[in-house]
Design a protein around this motif. Structure first.
Motif, mmCIF file in Angstrom:
data_model
loop_
_atom_site.group_PDB
_atom_site.id
_atom_site.type_symbol
_atom_site.label_atom_id
_atom_site.label_comp_id
_atom_site.label_asym_id
_atom_site.label_seq_id
_atom_site.Cartn_x
_atom_site.Cartn_y
_atom_site.Cartn_z
ATOM 1 N N THR A 1 11.919 -102.164 -63.625
ATOM 2 C CA THR A 1 12.638 -101.246 -64.515
ATOM 3 C C THR A 1 12.517 -99.805 -64.054
ATOM 4 O OG1 THR A 1 12.238 -102.774 -66.332
ATOM 5 C CG2 THR A 1 12.946 -100.556 -66.921
ATOM 6 N N ILE B 1 15.479 -110.368 -65.281
ATOM 7 C CA ILE B 1 16.108 -110.368 -66.590
ATOM 8 C C ILE B 1 15.354 -109.430 -67.531
ATOM 9 C CG2 ILE B 1 14.834 -112.363 -67.483
ATOM 10 C CD1 ILE B 1 18.591 -111.584 -68.043
ATOM 11 N N VAL B 2 14.068 -109.270 -67.306
ATOM 12 C CA VAL B 2 13.270 -108.350 -68.131
ATOM 13 C C VAL B 2 13.755 -106.915 -67.926
ATOM 14 C CG1 VAL B 2 10.955 -107.414 -68.526
ATOM 15 C CG2 VAL B 2 11.277 -109.872 -68.156
ATOM 16 N N TYR C 1 16.752 -105.996 -67.021
ATOM 17 C CA TYR C 1 18.056 -105.919 -67.684
ATOM 18 C C TYR C 1 17.872 -105.718 -69.198
ATOM 19 C CZ TYR C 1 22.668 -107.193 -69.344
ATOM 20 O OH TYR C 1 23.877 -107.184 -69.975
ATOM 21 N N GLU C 2 16.995 -106.511 -69.782
ATOM 22 C CA GLU C 2 16.756 -106.409 -71.231
ATOM 23 C C GLU C 2 16.192 -105.035 -71.609
ATOM 24 O OE1 GLU C 2 13.910 -107.106 -74.754
ATOM 25 O OE2 GLU C 2 13.255 -107.347 -72.692
ATOM 26 N N GLU C 3 15.255 -104.531 -70.837
ATOM 27 C CA GLU C 3 14.677 -103.213 -71.132
ATOM 28 C C GLU C 3 15.732 -102.114 -71.021
ATOM 29 O OE1 GLU C 3 10.073 -104.121 -69.834
ATOM 30 O OE2 GLU C 3 11.346 -103.012 -68.447
ATOM 31 N N MET D 1 18.997 -102.483 -71.489
ATOM 32 C CA MET D 1 19.917 -102.639 -72.632
ATOM 33 C C MET D 1 19.293 -102.094 -73.917
ATOM 34 S SD MET D 1 22.675 -103.834 -71.428
ATOM 35 C CE MET D 1 22.246 -102.806 -70.045
ATOM 36 N N ARG D 2 18.038 -102.447 -74.163
ATOM 37 C CA ARG D 2 17.353 -101.942 -75.367
ATOM 38 C C ARG D 2 17.291 -100.418 -75.371
ATOM 39 N NH1 ARG D 2 14.030 -105.330 -78.621
ATOM 40 N NH2 ARG D 2 14.011 -107.462 -77.850
ATOM 41 N N THR E 1 14.611 -116.733 -64.674
ATOM 42 C CA THR E 1 14.591 -117.211 -66.066
ATOM 43 C C THR E 1 14.079 -118.620 -66.140
ATOM 44 O OG1 THR E 1 16.873 -117.939 -65.933
ATOM 45 C CG2 THR E 1 16.479 -115.724 -66.775
#
Length: 85
Positions: A6, A38-39, A41-43, A45-46, A85
């Motif tokens: 990230t 994917i982590v 990506y999620e961070e 987006m959040r 994933t």
């Protein structure tokens, strides 16, 4: 394979000398050899969803949505993300 976390992904989003150096180095690597998790990506987006929620003006919301759109996962990234994933 190079896996960007990230912090690396966030750095690449900025217009700084460090980001330009990292971009130059990444251009020397085959695109198929670079991935994000994917982590990450999620961070991302959040973070942008929180930024949008706190935006005080319509202009700031539009900016937030534009940045969120930039981080939409492409088909190629989906393949790389599937590995983790």
């Amino acid at each position: 394979m190079y896996l960007l976390d990230t912090d690396c992904q966030s750095l690449l989003d900025r217009d700084t000398p460090e980001a330009r150096r990292m971009t130059e180095r990444l251009l020397l690597i085959r695109p198929d050899d670079v991935a994000v998790t994917i982590v990450t990506y999620e961070e991302q987006m959040r973070g942008w969803l929180a930024w949008i929620a706190q935006a005080k003006t319509m202009e700031l919301q539009v900016t937030g949505y534009q940045r969120l759109r930039q981080h939409h996962v492409s088909e190629k990234q989906e393949c790389a993300l599937a590995l983790w994933t």
